[in-house]
Write a protein that holds these residues in place. Structure first.
Motif, PDB file in Angstrom:
ATOM      1  N   TYR A 224       0.999  -1.117   0.027  1.00 58.99           N
ATOM      2  CA  TYR A 224       0.022  -0.047  -0.055  1.00 58.99           C
ATOM      3  C   TYR A 224       0.862   1.152   0.127  1.00 58.99           C
ATOM      4  O   TYR A 224       1.705   1.400   0.991  1.00 58.99           O
ATOM      5  CB  TYR A 224      -0.785   0.083   1.263  1.00 58.99           C
ATOM      6  N   GLY A 225       0.687   2.230  -1.180  1.00 63.02           N
ATOM      7  CA  GLY A 225       1.477   3.273  -0.989  1.00 63.02           C
ATOM      8  C   GLY A 225       1.239   3.924  -2.105  1.00 63.02           C
ATOM      9  O   GLY A 225       0.087   3.927  -3.002  1.00 63.02           O
ATOM     10  N   ASN A 226       2.099   4.945  -2.633  1.00 64.49           N
ATOM     11  CA  ASN A 226       2.135   5.784  -3.967  1.00 64.49           C
ATOM     12  C   ASN A 226       2.623   5.213  -5.147  1.00 64.49           C
ATOM     13  O   ASN A 226       2.524   5.794  -6.258  1.00 64.49           O
ATOM     14  CB  ASN A 226       2.795   7.134  -3.633  1.00 64.49           C
TER      15      ASN A 226
ATOM     16  N   SER B 256       5.798   4.397  -6.109  1.00 63.40           N
ATOM     17  CA  SER B 256       6.885   5.138  -6.769  1.00 63.40           C
ATOM     18  C   SER B 256       8.150   4.293  -6.561  1.00 63.40           C
ATOM     19  O   SER B 256       9.172   4.702  -6.652  1.00 63.40           O
ATOM     20  CB  SER B 256       7.189   6.472  -5.764  1.00 63.40           C
TER      21      SER B 256
ATOM     22  N   LYS C 242      -0.501  -1.310 -10.407  1.00 62.04           N
ATOM     23  CA  LYS C 242      -1.691  -0.923  -9.579  1.00 62.04           C
ATOM     24  C   LYS C 242      -2.749  -2.078  -9.360  1.00 62.04           C
ATOM     25  O   LYS C 242      -3.217  -2.518 -10.517  1.00 62.04           O
ATOM     26  CB  LYS C 242      -2.248   0.139  -9.857  1.00 62.04           C
TER      27      LYS C 242
ATOM     28  N   ASP D 240      -7.583   0.768  -6.504  1.00 60.63           N
ATOM     29  CA  ASP D 240      -7.591   2.056  -5.740  1.00 60.63           C
ATOM     30  C   ASP D 240      -8.525   1.517  -4.565  1.00 60.63           C
ATOM     31  O   ASP D 240      -9.152   0.526  -4.562  1.00 60.63           O
ATOM     32  CB  ASP D 240      -8.364   3.157  -6.629  1.00 60.63           C
TER      33      ASP D 240
ATOM     34  N   ASP E 165      -3.294   6.752  -1.573  1.00 60.73           N
ATOM     35  CA  ASP E 165      -2.514   5.828  -2.168  1.00 60.73           C
ATOM     36  C   ASP E 165      -3.585   4.478  -2.469  1.00 60.73           C
ATOM     37  O   ASP E 165      -4.711   4.711  -2.553  1.00 60.73           O
ATOM     38  CB  ASP E 165      -1.587   5.249  -0.886  1.00 60.73           C
TER      39      ASP E 165
ATOM     40  N   TYR F 118      -0.726  -2.296  -4.541  1.00 56.45           N
ATOM     41  CA  TYR F 118       0.007  -2.347  -5.677  1.00 56.45           C
ATOM     42  C   TYR F 118       0.579  -3.919  -5.846  1.00 56.45           C
ATOM     43  O   TYR F 118       0.800  -4.373  -4.494  1.00 56.45           O
ATOM     44  CB  TYR F 118       1.337  -1.463  -5.556  1.00 56.45           C
TER      45      TYR F 118
ATOM     46  N   PRO G  24      -1.810  14.891   0.768  1.00 54.17           N
ATOM     47  CA  PRO G  24      -1.209  13.255   0.935  1.00 54.17           C
ATOM     48  C   PRO G  24      -0.846  13.129   2.328  1.00 54.17           C
ATOM     49  O   PRO G  24      -0.082  13.933   2.822  1.00 54.17           O
ATOM     50  CB  PRO G  24      -0.055  13.179  -0.099  1.00 54.17           C
TER      51      PRO G  24
ATOM     52  N   PRO H 116       1.905   5.937   4.454  1.00 56.22           N
ATOM     53  CA  PRO H 116       0.735   5.014   4.028  1.00 56.22           C
ATOM     54  C   PRO H 116       0.214   4.376   5.290  1.00 56.22           C
ATOM     55  O   PRO H 116       0.817   4.081   6.263  1.00 56.22           O
ATOM     56  CB  PRO H 116       1.342   3.712   3.232  1.00 56.22           C
TER      57      PRO H 116
END
Length: 326
Positions: free
Chosen positions: A147-149, A151, A159, A162, A264, A267, A319, A323
């Motif tokens: 779980y995160g952005n 990056s 992904k 959502d 976030d 993924y 943001p 997370p």
């Protein structure tokens, strides 16, 4: 053994001709000429010293010797075809190490292990609860659900989902201490899975940033805050992925008809060199297939009874520092 076997190509020509009852159809199947099939059969008959077909004008009929040979040849080619198909199938046995966000592991993945085991009984899973991106490059981990952005670099990454955030509580808590308006949250214990940013986002959307809150508890991850909510210890923020089964079973309810998008997302990640490994590919494909099936089955949160005018403020778009679903 090779010296006792007839040549392969004439055997293929014989089997195809016997199956179709036609030199022309056998030639079409094997992508050769009519003359080539005829030549191959004559070569096989010469090698065996027997006549394999009886010719009646344009019609072909197996001779007694041909009828005796055909089942063995057909079975041999079917066995080769079956073995080839098995070789081309993805590997479906072995051990796979999975690192997964704690809340996702507890409330989504573990309940679906039966589905995976039924489809792939030869695969043994080693499951660990973590939201550490560093494990993507660990030699002891094959696939990470994070779980995160998103990056993270130097890896294969996609992904998975959502999610929406919304308050959840146990029915017992709601019965004992009713929530009829947003202001009733002031009398509830608020359960945090982060430093407070996610609740701040939801309250901003509900136009209730000025709400006085009496008591708070903080947890290291969303799984713990959700479990505390199930036990009636307060109101937590659930999400549209991990809380769906708890809502469907009535272990949790969502009092408000308002959810906000999480900054976030979930993924799936692994080392780039592992993505093409058949057993890894099987598991990742299964994850996405299960997610699609869950969406098709309508596994979405039940709307709450208290409608709130959705109003996003600048604070709602900030943001979180870290997370929270992990």
């Amino acid at each position: 053994m090779a010296g006792r076997l007839p040549p392969l190509n004439p055997l293929r020509a014989f089997e195809a001709t016997a199956r179709h009852g036609s030199l022309t159809k056998a030639a079409s199947e094997l992508n050769v000429t009519h003359g080539a099939i005829s030549h191959q059969i004559k070569a096989l008959e010469a090698a065996l010293g027997v006549q394999l077909f009886e010719r009646h004008g344009q019609r072909l009929k197996l001779s007694p010797q041909g009828a005796e040979l055909l089942p063995a040849v057909s079975n041999a080619f079917e066995g080769i075809a079956a073995a080839t198909a098995r070789m081309k199938r993805p590997v479906s046995s072995g051990t796979l190490s999975i690192s997964c966000v704690p809340a996702l592991l507890t409330f989504w993945l573990i309940p679906r292990l039966g589905s995976f085991a039924t489809q792939y009984p030869g695969i043994e899973l080693m499951l660990g609860a973590s939201n550490d991106p560093g494990e993507i490059r660990s030699a002891d981990v094959d696939v990470c659900l994070l779980y995160g952005n998103g990056s993270w670099t130097d890896c294969w990454l996609q992904k998975w989902s959502d999610l929406e955030l919304f308050p959840v509580a146990s029915p017992t808590l709601i019965n004992n201490r009713p929530i009829r308006t947003i202001r009733d949250l002031a009398d509830q214990t608020i359960l945090h899975a982060d430093d407070g940013r996610e609740w701040q986002t939801w309250l901003a959307a509900a136009d209730a940033l000025d709400l006085r809150r009496s008591q708070k508890h903080y947890f290291s991850d969303a799984r713990l805050s959700i479990e505390a909510a199930v036990h009636g210890h307060g109101v937590a923020l659930g999400d549209s992925v991990t809380a769906s089964s708890l809502l469907a079973r009535g272990q949790l309810v969502t009092p408000f008809n308002l959810s906000v998008p999480a900054v976030d997302a979930f993924y799936v990640a692994c080392r780039s060199d592992l993505r093409s490994v058949p057993i890894v590919r099987l598991f990742i494909d299964w994850l996405f297939a299960e997610k699609r099936q869950a969406a098709g089955n309508g596994e979405t949160p039940v709307a709450g009874q208290i409608a709130i005018r959705k109003k996003r403020s600048p604070a709602a778009r900030r943001p979180p520092a870290t997370p929270a679903r992990g």
